[in-house]
Design a protein around this motif. Sequence first.
Motif, PDB file in Angstrom:
ATOM      1  N   PRO A   1     -31.727 -21.664   2.438  1.00  0.00           N
ATOM      2  CA  PRO A   1     -33.047 -22.217   2.745  1.00  0.00           C
ATOM      3  C   PRO A   1     -33.220 -22.393   4.240  1.00  0.00           C
ATOM      4  O   PRO A   1     -32.286 -22.200   5.031  1.00  0.00           O
ATOM      5  N   LEU A   2     -34.407 -22.803   4.632  1.00  0.00           N
ATOM      6  CA  LEU A   2     -34.722 -22.947   6.050  1.00  0.00           C
ATOM      7  C   LEU A   2     -33.933 -24.064   6.699  1.00  0.00           C
ATOM      8  O   LEU A   2     -33.559 -23.983   7.876  1.00  0.00           O
TER       9      LEU A   2
ATOM     10  N   GLU B   1     -40.738 -26.486   2.493  1.00  0.00           N
ATOM     11  CA  GLU B   1     -40.685 -25.072   2.857  1.00  0.00           C
ATOM     12  C   GLU B   1     -41.767 -24.330   2.062  1.00  0.00           C
ATOM     13  O   GLU B   1     -41.928 -24.562   0.863  1.00  0.00           O
TER      14      GLU B   1
ATOM     15  N   LYS C   1     -37.665 -13.033   7.855  1.00  0.00           N
ATOM     16  CA  LYS C   1     -38.207 -14.153   7.096  1.00  0.00           C
ATOM     17  C   LYS C   1     -39.368 -14.800   7.837  1.00  0.00           C
ATOM     18  O   LYS C   1     -40.396 -15.142   7.238  1.00  0.00           O
TER      19      LYS C   1
ATOM     20  N   ASN D   1     -30.957 -27.518   6.658  1.00  0.00           N
ATOM     21  CA  ASN D   1     -29.637 -27.974   6.226  1.00  0.00           C
ATOM     22  C   ASN D   1     -29.525 -29.472   6.497  1.00  0.00           C
ATOM     23  O   ASN D   1     -28.889 -29.900   7.459  1.00  0.00           O
TER      24      ASN D   1
ATOM     25  N   ASN E   1     -35.270 -14.910  -0.983  1.00  0.00           N
ATOM     26  CA  ASN E   1     -33.929 -14.618  -1.475  1.00  0.00           C
ATOM     27  C   ASN E   1     -33.638 -13.129  -1.277  1.00  0.00           C
ATOM     28  O   ASN E   1     -34.388 -12.272  -1.760  1.00  0.00           O
TER      29      ASN E   1
ATOM     30  N   GLY F   1     -40.310 -22.758  -2.405  1.00  0.00           N
ATOM     31  CA  GLY F   1     -39.568 -23.281  -1.273  1.00  0.00           C
ATOM     32  C   GLY F   1     -38.891 -24.605  -1.578  1.00  0.00           C
ATOM     33  O   GLY F   1     -39.230 -25.297  -2.532  1.00  0.00           O
ATOM     34  N   HIS F   2     -37.929 -24.971  -0.740  1.00  0.00           N
ATOM     35  CA  HIS F   2     -37.208 -26.222  -0.906  1.00  0.00           C
ATOM     36  C   HIS F   2     -38.024 -27.396  -0.365  1.00  0.00           C
ATOM     37  O   HIS F   2     -38.844 -27.246   0.531  1.00  0.00           O
TER      38      HIS F   2
ATOM     39  N   ASP G   1     -36.007 -31.085  -3.956  1.00  0.00           N
ATOM     40  CA  ASP G   1     -34.665 -30.512  -4.046  1.00  0.00           C
ATOM     41  C   ASP G   1     -33.622 -31.457  -3.479  1.00  0.00           C
ATOM     42  O   ASP G   1     -32.479 -31.485  -3.937  1.00  0.00           O
TER      43      ASP G   1
ATOM     44  N   SER H   1     -39.290 -19.657  -0.491  1.00  0.00           N
ATOM     45  CA  SER H   1     -37.916 -19.296  -0.175  1.00  0.00           C
ATOM     46  C   SER H   1     -37.743 -17.795  -0.358  1.00  0.00           C
ATOM     47  O   SER H   1     -38.153 -17.235  -1.386  1.00  0.00           O
TER      48      SER H   1
END
Length: 347
Positions: free
Chosen positions: A3-4, A173, A199, A6, A178, A242-243, A269, A176
Amino acid sequence: MPPLFNPRLVNDPAGDPGLFVPFFYEKRALLLDAGDLSALSARDILKITHVFITHTHMDHFIGFDRILRICLGRNKVLHTFGPEGFIDKIAARLSAYTWNLVENYQNPLRITATEIRRNELVSCIFDCSSRFVPQDYATRRLQSRTIHVEPAFSVDAAILDHDIACMGYAIKERFSVNIRREILQEMGFLPGPWLYAFKQALYAESDPESLFEIPRQYAPESTQTRFSLRELTDRLTVVTKGHKIVYITDAAGHEQNMEKMISLALDSDYLFIEAAFLDEDRDLARRKKHLTAAAAGRVAARARARRLTLFHFSPRYSGNRDRVEQEARKAWKTAGTEDAFNRFPSR
């Protein structure tokens, strides 16, 4: 592809609240609350572009001075957000220092401050080159909970009750991306920074015919190294939801607040939420306008949060933190389906 973001807590769960949200593949980060920031390196702090303050109690705001000191003299724009009255708080912190020489800096720091009101955003600019005197006030009508938007993500806010306005925040986000790694390998593509640029092009809705130069480990089909955004999207990606990262702290546990928290955290999430007291001390939690671990677990369950991280424990539980987490886990399991209960490392 990860994901974008952390996200990680700045401190131990019993320390000052704060969430550091660095970006993958980019020297950039968001910060939610600025208490004691000594656990963050200068390099980490220089990555921060946006700071979202829940409220200006000392344990959530004292780290502003560390950010200021490290960023001063750099060609940088720091965007800050907080509840109503936030601009005056920033002005007071800046006016406590003497700035008679800062106009000589080659790289002037600029700070934008935005306060979140019920129906509007009010902002102004504090510029190093003009000794941080507030200027360029602007007001924008707030049509929804969304207070900040970029191509890749947005930030929502909810005004919670802590006997004062206290903000809850959700970072979302847009979608996402993948990467189909078997196709990546089949085409002989080497992973690298180009994936991040690819991305970002999707987020920005760039021209589908724009070309990307792709490094290849080998060329099983041809020696072609340039591909259009459209071709890469069709062959390499699966786009999913997205997260969503939610951060809630210093909120009273009454029903109106709970409903606001659940709405903000819905389908998150990552839910980072305070658990200041055990349920046996709920009267104390009520007086101090904080959540119990059981209340935090119920919010997570009703919001269908996928991962739960607790923080802002009262010092009274310093030798018994497992009870706090057990209580939240039990409430989460009782009120809904327990998906994942994470103890994220604080650093």
